[in-house]
Motif scaffolding. Structure first.
Motif, short mmCIF file in Angstrom:
data_model
loop_
_atom_site.label_atom_id
_atom_site.label_comp_id
_atom_site.label_asym_id
_atom_site.label_seq_id
_atom_site.Cartn_x
_atom_site.Cartn_y
_atom_site.Cartn_z
N CYS A 241 -1.03 3.71 4.03
CA CYS A 241 1.04 3.13 4.13
C CYS A 241 1.76 3.26 3.55
O CYS A 241 2.74 3.83 3.46
N ILE A 242 0.84 3.19 2.40
CA ILE A 242 1.73 2.94 1.00
C ILE A 242 2.02 4.45 0.55
O ILE A 242 3.15 5.05 -0.55
N ARG A 243 0.78 5.53 0.93
CA ARG A 243 1.11 6.73 0.17
C ARG A 243 2.12 7.11 1.11
O ARG A 243 2.78 8.29 0.67
N LYS A 244 1.91 7.42 2.51
CA LYS A 244 3.19 7.87 3.61
C LYS A 244 5.01 7.01 2.89
O LYS A 244 5.50 8.09 3.12
N GLY A 245 4.78 6.21 2.79
CA GLY A 245 5.90 5.83 2.27
C GLY A 245 6.62 5.75 1.06
O GLY A 245 7.63 6.25 0.65
N THR A 246 5.08 6.46 0.19
CA THR A 246 5.77 6.61 -1.30
C THR A 246 6.29 8.13 -1.43
O THR A 246 6.93 8.57 -1.68
N PRO A 253 5.62 2.60 -5.43
CA PRO A 253 4.84 1.96 -6.35
C PRO A 253 5.04 1.63 -7.89
O PRO A 253 5.59 2.53 -7.95
N THR A 254 5.96 0.50 -8.28
CA THR A 254 5.71 -0.22 -9.43
C THR A 254 4.53 -0.97 -10.16
O THR A 254 4.00 -1.50 -9.71
N TYR A 255 4.18 -0.19 -11.03
CA TYR A 255 2.87 -1.08 -11.93
C TYR A 255 4.04 -1.25 -13.61
O TYR A 255 5.17 -1.00 -13.45
N CYS A 256 3.24 -1.86 -14.53
CA CYS A 256 4.03 -2.48 -15.91
C CYS A 256 2.43 -2.25 -16.74
O CYS A 256 1.44 -2.41 -15.89
N ASP A 274 -3.82 7.80 -5.65
CA ASP A 274 -3.80 7.37 -3.59
C ASP A 274 -2.80 7.67 -3.15
O ASP A 274 -2.59 7.53 -1.98
N TYR A 275 -1.30 7.65 -4.22
CA TYR A 275 0.09 7.75 -3.31
C TYR A 275 0.87 8.89 -3.42
O TYR A 275 1.47 8.94 -2.99
N LEU A 276 0.49 10.23 -5.08
CA LEU A 276 1.52 10.91 -4.84
C LEU A 276 1.03 11.89 -4.24
O LEU A 276 -0.43 11.74 -4.06
#
Length: 696
Positions: A241-246, A253-256, A274-276
């Protein structure tokens, strides 16, 4: 066949000093591409290989490199952050499938981050966000997340939470797995442990995890129903789902972490996989005809389709000219011929190389999805399409802004004049926002660019890379002219010199066009007083004249001419006669139509410590600046303003003096605006005096 699902073409972009190049270094170290980390502040970063980059500690040109992570291939482009080099970011984003937007945890969403984000939106590039420098004083992950929402209008999907603040940063909690990644203090990125969530963070982790899942399941109706029914989806389903939304740009998706302290970069690399999107998951590039209209065909990413490739960057180095090329479909093999649709000529592919900053590895062929550099191609420029000669098509070309500032240069030693010409030819090919002209009257060479730093570095490159010493004149602003009043007028061109003469009479209206419309021509002639075949000649006469205004010879903007009536002679009238009439009419009417000088206005973003704000605003007012807003941030006040370019030369020196070296600013071209009368008179006087001197 190449498995394109394991390809990631990504760019790393951000504001100056947010840590893009440092992040790229860490990625190269983690992926085994380099064994010793080079630091930007030591001038030793792998992708900052120009002398000018190493000295100034900034990235000037985008650098490409290839590396591998978890059996996926990454083609990475590290782009510049300085506003004078946004062209590099724009053209890199144009050929990438995904991006990593790096933000400074203490600086937050800075001016250049906004510009780059806007470019990425226009190019519809999927992105993940990485909030860097959390070990710095004033570093605040949650504040930056709020700024991404409020300033960029984007939807950040928080994937990790930081453990500790500022110098106490230990690691991050991965919200999906509820696991803490904790690094030791050795600075080795590989020395970390995966532990349970710290007890004092459990509630916060659950709160953010719930928000993450709620946003993710919106991408899949069945999963949403399951979730609302009380069952939590599996991590695999959530990742889908996160991949599709991205990829749909619904969220980011936000990292730090802290790249400098080697904390948090692995999770960003995992997120890229995973997501791009892979090259096959992005919208295919539209094909256009030679006029630039879309044909309805697309360059589908596949090795079996005809070749479609876009040259997005030319770089000259010690081995000759390199043409950086993104292949969208088909394959490109050594020794084959390709068609350049812009020139209509075929080019033979000599050598194909994979780049790693300034070193290279030769390959025999490249396929759809690849980013490679081609050696020895002569007539290809940025934005040109290379394609299969038997199946030609053009990809959507790139559009570059016009320069706003120019300087005159001349060689110190006349024997270097030829060398200067060759060097400038190469530099213009490399950078489409850099232009060179020769002043016909004085023979001076005029360099045009996007800002003081841009031209400063060009002169430096001439000196060091090409060994040409030049004298530099003071910067000149690209003024423009326009008119403010509507005027009805008439002009008759008559010439008799034995044999057939020249005759053309035109009645016309000249008036201001809408801002940004440029030159508009219309004919309302009825009854054949000016035959239809002469209308284009009248248009051409006016259109060719607008390159020189009547006040000081600057180009004329936003002018509308309507041809109302006129007269012709059956024998003496010709296209040339009507074109000459239009040129003379332009010179006759413009001074009567309220001719006015326009100056380039710049959009400014100034950061200043709070206690120096009064001085900085007072100085901007003296420079004819208009203050639009003042926003406090954790470490400074951000002032958004607008000011004329002519008043901004040397501003960085003044700002540093006023703020004891703590202030910083960026500016970019906004629009042209009328010049105040006293300023206009001065500019016109100076320009005319300069022209007089040249003639002598």
């Amino acid at each position: 066949m190449t498995d394109l699902s394991k390809y990631r073409n990504i760019g790393i972009f951000a504001h100056v000093d947010a840590g893009k190049t440092t992040t790229t270094e860490r990625i190269l170290k983690l992926t085994g591409k380099i064994h010793k980390i080079g630091e930007v502040h030591d001038g030793a970063a792998t992708t900052d290989f120009m002398e000018q980059e190493q000295e100034r500690g900034i990235t000037i040109q985008s650098a490409a490199t290839t590396c591998f992570w978890e059996d996926h291939r990454f083609n990475i482009i590290d782009t510049p952050g300085h506003v004078d080099f946004t062209i590099e970011v724009y053209r890199s984003l144009k050929v990438l499938d995904g991006g990593v937007g790096v933000f400074c945890a203490s600086g937050g969403v800075e001016p250049q981050s906004e510009t780059n984000w806007r470019y990425a939106n226009e190019s519809e590039v999927a992105r993940i966000i990485y909030v860097n420098k959390l070990d710095r004083v004033g570093g605040d992950f949650y504040r930056v997340v709020d700024q991404v929402k409020n300033v960029l209008g984007a939807n950040p999907l928080v994937m990790v939470l930081p453990i500790g603040v500022e110098s106490g940063l230990k690691g991050v909690v991965d919200l999906l797995t509820r696991k803490a990644w904790v690094w030791d203090d050795s600075g080795d990125p590989l020395k970390y442990e995966i532990q349970d969530v710290p007890a004092d963070m459990v509630d916060k982790v659950e709160e953010y995890r719930e928000a993450l899942i709620e946003t993710a399941v919106e991408q899949d109706d069945d999963l949403m129903e399951t979730y609302l029914g009380g069952d939590e989806p599996s991590i695999e389903d959530l990742k889908k789902c996160i991949r599709k939304g991205t990829i749909n740009l619904d969220f980011f998706p936000t990292y730090c972490g802290s790249s400098f302290k080697n904390k948090g970069v692995q999770l960003v690399l995992n997120a890229v996989i995973d997501y791009l999107p892979s090259p096959t998951e992005v919208k295919p590039q539209p094909e256009v005809d030679l006029e630039g209209n879309e044909t309805g065909e697309f360059a589908v990413v596949s090795e079996d389709k005809p070749l479609r490739a876009l040259a997005f960057k030319i770089m000259d180095d010690k081995y000759g000219a390199l043409t950086f090329t993104r292949i969208y479909s088909g394959k490109l093999a050594k020794g084959t011929s390709v068609l350049n649709t812009f020139t209509g000529k075929t080019e033979r592919i000599g050598r194909i190389v994979q780049m790693h900053a300034d070193s290279r590895e030769e390959v025999n062929e490249a396929v759809a999805g690849d980013i490679v550099a081609l050696l020895g191609i002569k007539n290809v420029q940025t934005g040109h399409t290379l394609c299969d000669p038997d199946n030609p098509a053009t990809l959507e070309p790139m559009v570059f802004p016009d320069p706003v500032i120019s300087i005159a240069i001349k060689v110190k030693d006349q024997s270097q004049a030829e060398k200067l010409g060759v060097a400038l030819g190469k530099m213009v090919q490399e950078d489409p926002s850099f232009r060179v002209e020769t002043d016909e009257d004085s023979g001076e060479t005029i360099l045009k660019g996007m800002g003081e730093l841009h031209l400063d570095i060009k002169v430096d490159i001439l000196k060091r890379t090409h060994g040409v010493e030049v004298e530099v004149g003071k910067p000149q602003v690209a003024y423009r002219e326009t008119i403010t009043q509507r005027l009805e007028d008439s002009y008759t061109h008559k010439k008799q010199s034995g044999g057939s003469g020249q005759y053309g009479k035109i009645d016309y209206v000249i008036e201001p066009a809408e801002q940004g419309e440029g030159f508009v021509f219309e004919s309302k002639v009825v009854g054949g007083n000016v035959p239809k075949e002469f209308w284009p000649a009248v248009e051409k006469g006016f259109k060719n004249s607008i390159a020189k205004g009547v006040l000081a010879g600057f180009p004329c903007l936003d002018l509308k001419v309507t041809l109302m009536d006129g007269a012709y002679h059956a024998v003496d009238s010709s296209a040339v006669a009507f074109e000459t009439a239009a040129k003379a009419a332009y010179r006759q009417s413009l001074p009567k139509a309220g001719a006015q000088l326009l100056e380039p206005m710049m959009k400014l973003d100034v950061f200043t410590p709070e206690e120096k704000m009064g001085d900085v605003i007072g100085d901007l007012n003296r420079r004819r600046g208009m203050i639009h807003s003042q926003e406090p941030s954790a470490t400074a006040i951000r002032i958004k303003a607008e000011a004329p370019l002519s008043e901004m030369f040397g501003y960085i020196g003044s700002l540093r003096t006023m703020t004891s070296g703590r202030g910083q600013f960026s500016m970019e071209f906004s629009h042209y605006a009328p010049c105040p009368r006293n300023v206009a008179d001065e500019v016109i006087k100076e320009t005319l005096e300069r022209e007089e001197k040249k003639k002598k």
